[in-house]
Write a protein that holds these residues in place. Structure first.
Motif, mmCIF file in Angstrom:
data_model
loop_
_atom_site.group_PDB
_atom_site.id
_atom_site.type_symbol
_atom_site.label_atom_id
_atom_site.label_comp_id
_atom_site.label_asym_id
_atom_site.label_seq_id
_atom_site.Cartn_x
_atom_site.Cartn_y
_atom_site.Cartn_z
ATOM 1 N N LYS A 3 -0.239 4.554 72.341
ATOM 2 C CA LYS A 3 -0.149 4.724 73.796
ATOM 3 C C LYS A 3 -0.015 6.186 74.214
ATOM 4 O O LYS A 3 -0.016 6.496 75.393
ATOM 5 C CB LYS A 3 1.033 3.925 74.348
ATOM 6 N N VAL A 4 0.107 7.092 73.229
ATOM 7 C CA VAL A 4 0.241 8.513 73.536
ATOM 8 C C VAL A 4 -0.741 9.314 72.702
ATOM 9 O O VAL A 4 -1.268 8.834 71.702
ATOM 10 C CB VAL A 4 1.680 9.027 73.282
ATOM 11 N N PHE A 5 -0.988 10.559 73.136
ATOM 12 C CA PHE A 5 -1.830 11.454 72.346
ATOM 13 C C PHE A 5 -1.250 12.866 72.430
ATOM 14 O O PHE A 5 -0.517 13.211 73.361
ATOM 15 C CB PHE A 5 -3.288 11.426 72.827
ATOM 16 N N SER A 6 -1.568 13.661 71.443
ATOM 17 C CA SER A 6 -1.067 15.033 71.363
ATOM 18 C C SER A 6 -1.874 15.932 72.284
ATOM 19 O O SER A 6 -3.100 15.842 72.352
ATOM 20 C CB SER A 6 -1.184 15.542 69.926
ATOM 21 N N ILE A 7 -1.166 16.825 72.986
ATOM 22 C CA ILE A 7 -1.840 17.835 73.806
ATOM 23 C C ILE A 7 -1.644 19.224 73.192
ATOM 24 O O ILE A 7 -1.924 20.228 73.821
ATOM 25 C CB ILE A 7 -1.349 17.801 75.268
ATOM 26 N N GLY A 8 -1.143 19.251 71.961
ATOM 27 C CA GLY A 8 -0.928 20.508 71.257
ATOM 28 C C GLY A 8 0.432 21.105 71.568
ATOM 29 O O GLY A 8 1.086 20.720 72.529
ATOM 30 N N GLY A 9 0.847 22.015 70.749
ATOM 31 C CA GLY A 9 2.109 22.703 70.953
ATOM 32 C C GLY A 9 3.316 21.785 70.925
ATOM 33 O O GLY A 9 4.349 22.082 71.513
ATOM 34 N N GLY A 10 3.191 20.634 70.265
ATOM 35 C CA GLY A 10 4.294 19.682 70.192
ATOM 36 C C GLY A 10 4.404 18.783 71.402
ATOM 37 O O GLY A 10 5.345 18.011 71.531
ATOM 38 N N PHE A 12 3.084 15.751 74.115
ATOM 39 C CA PHE A 12 2.399 14.461 74.103
ATOM 40 C C PHE A 12 2.278 13.945 75.527
ATOM 41 O O PHE A 12 3.079 14.290 76.390
ATOM 42 C CB PHE A 12 3.169 13.434 73.257
ATOM 43 N N MET A 13 1.255 13.117 75.750
ATOM 44 C CA MET A 13 1.047 12.471 77.048
ATOM 45 C C MET A 13 0.681 11.015 76.815
ATOM 46 O O MET A 13 0.143 10.665 75.763
ATOM 47 C CB MET A 13 -0.121 13.121 77.805
ATOM 48 N N LYS A 14 0.940 10.216 77.832
ATOM 49 C CA LYS A 14 0.480 8.833 77.775
ATOM 50 C C LYS A 14 -1.041 8.833 77.909
ATOM 51 O O LYS A 14 -1.593 9.574 78.719
ATOM 52 C CB LYS A 14 1.099 8.012 78.913
ATOM 53 N N LYS A 15 -1.693 8.005 77.129
ATOM 54 C CA LYS A 15 -3.155 7.932 77.184
ATOM 55 C C LYS A 15 -3.638 7.551 78.574
ATOM 56 O O LYS A 15 -4.678 8.032 79.018
ATOM 57 C CB LYS A 15 -3.684 6.941 76.144
ATOM 58 N N GLU A 16 -2.865 6.743 79.268
ATOM 59 C CA GLU A 16 -3.281 6.332 80.611
ATOM 60 C C GLU A 16 -3.302 7.500 81.592
ATOM 61 O O GLU A 16 -3.951 7.435 82.631
ATOM 62 C CB GLU A 16 -2.381 5.222 81.139
ATOM 63 N N ASP A 17 -2.606 8.605 81.258
ATOM 64 C CA ASP A 17 -2.579 9.778 82.133
ATOM 65 C C ASP A 17 -3.616 10.836 81.765
ATOM 66 O O ASP A 17 -3.705 11.877 82.415
ATOM 67 C CB ASP A 17 -1.184 10.421 82.118
ATOM 68 N N LYS A 18 -4.425 10.578 80.726
ATOM 69 C CA LYS A 18 -5.426 11.557 80.303
ATOM 70 C C LYS A 18 -6.392 11.941 81.416
ATOM 71 O O LYS A 18 -6.726 13.121 81.554
ATOM 72 C CB LYS A 18 -6.198 11.067 79.081
ATOM 73 N N PRO A 19 -6.824 11.016 82.273
ATOM 74 C CA PRO A 19 -7.710 11.430 83.370
ATOM 75 C C PRO A 19 -7.075 12.498 84.281
ATOM 76 O O PRO A 19 -7.772 13.368 84.799
ATOM 77 C CB PRO A 19 -7.971 10.139 84.134
ATOM 78 N N LEU A 20 -5.763 12.451 84.453
ATOM 79 C CA LEU A 20 -5.087 13.467 85.262
ATOM 80 C C LEU A 20 -5.170 14.838 84.592
ATOM 81 O O LEU A 20 -5.408 15.859 85.255
ATOM 82 C CB LEU A 20 -3.622 13.089 85.492
ATOM 83 N N LEU A 21 -4.980 14.859 83.283
ATOM 84 C CA LEU A 21 -5.088 16.105 82.535
ATOM 85 C C LEU A 21 -6.518 16.639 82.603
ATOM 86 O O LEU A 21 -6.729 17.833 82.848
ATOM 87 C CB LEU A 21 -4.662 15.902 81.082
ATOM 88 N N ASP A 22 -7.479 15.766 82.397
ATOM 89 C CA ASP A 22 -8.887 16.185 82.460
ATOM 90 C C ASP A 22 -9.221 16.766 83.827
ATOM 91 O O ASP A 22 -9.904 17.786 83.928
ATOM 92 C CB ASP A 22 -9.806 15.001 82.152
ATOM 93 N N LYS A 23 -8.736 16.128 84.870
ATOM 94 C CA LYS A 23 -8.987 16.611 86.235
ATOM 95 C C LYS A 23 -8.338 17.972 86.437
ATOM 96 O O LYS A 23 -8.946 18.890 86.997
ATOM 97 C CB LYS A 23 -8.447 15.607 87.252
ATOM 98 N N PHE A 24 -7.106 18.113 85.964
ATOM 99 C CA PHE A 24 -6.398 19.387 86.102
ATOM 100 C C PHE A 24 -7.152 20.509 85.403
ATOM 101 O O PHE A 24 -7.346 21.589 85.954
ATOM 102 C CB PHE A 24 -4.983 19.265 85.541
ATOM 103 N N ILE A 25 -7.596 20.248 84.190
ATOM 104 C CA ILE A 25 -8.310 21.265 83.420
ATOM 105 C C ILE A 25 -9.642 21.598 84.082
ATOM 106 O O ILE A 25 -10.014 22.770 84.197
ATOM 107 C CB ILE A 25 -8.512 20.802 81.959
#
Length: 103
Positions: A3-10, A12-25
Motif C-alpha cells: 500500500k506504500v512506495f518509496s519516494i527516496g531519502g527514506g 514513503f507515500m501511500k500508493k493511492e496518493d501517487k497521482p498527487l505527487l505526479d501532479k506536484f512534480i
C-alpha cells in the motif's frame, strides 16, 4: 506492504496518493506554494530545524533550501513578513523544547 512506495531519502507515500505527487512534480508549483503564508512559514520552520539554525544561527543554508535570495528577503515585503513570522515561530518552538528538556 503493497500500500506504500518509496519516494527516496527514506520517505514513503501511500500508493493511492501517487497521482498527487505526479501532479506536484509535473506542475513544479513550488513558487506558487511559497505564496501561501501557512506553507511558507511551515517550510521555513522545517528548514531552520533541518539546517540546525539553533546551533549555527546561520541563515544561508535555510535560505538556499527555501530558494530565497538575500535580495528577496531585503526587498520583498511579503517574503520579509512571512520570513519574520516563521523565524519567530521557530524561536518559540525552540524555547518550548528547551523548557521541556529542563523538566
Amino acid at each position: 506492504t503493497d500500500k506504500v512506495f518509496s519516494i527516496g531519502g527514506g520517505g514513503f507515500m501511500k500508493k493511492e496518493d501517487k497521482p498527487l505527487l505526479d501532479k506536484f512534480i509535473a506542475e513544479d508549483n513550488f513558487e506558487e506554494l511559497k505564496q501561501d503564508k501557512e506553507f511558507f512559514i511551515d517550510m521555513l520552520v522545517y528548514e531552520l530545524g533541518n539546517h540546525e539554525y539553533s546551533y549555527t544561527r546561520d541563515l544561508e543554508d535555510t535560505l538556499d533550501a527555501c530558494d530565497i535570495t538575500q535580495e528577496q528577503l531585503e526587498n520583498d515585503e511579503r517574503i520579509r513578513e512571512y520570513f519574520n513570522e516563521g523565524l519567530d515561530k521557530f524561536k518559540r518552538l525552540e524555547k518550548l523544547d528547551e523548557y521541556e528538556e529542563e523538566e
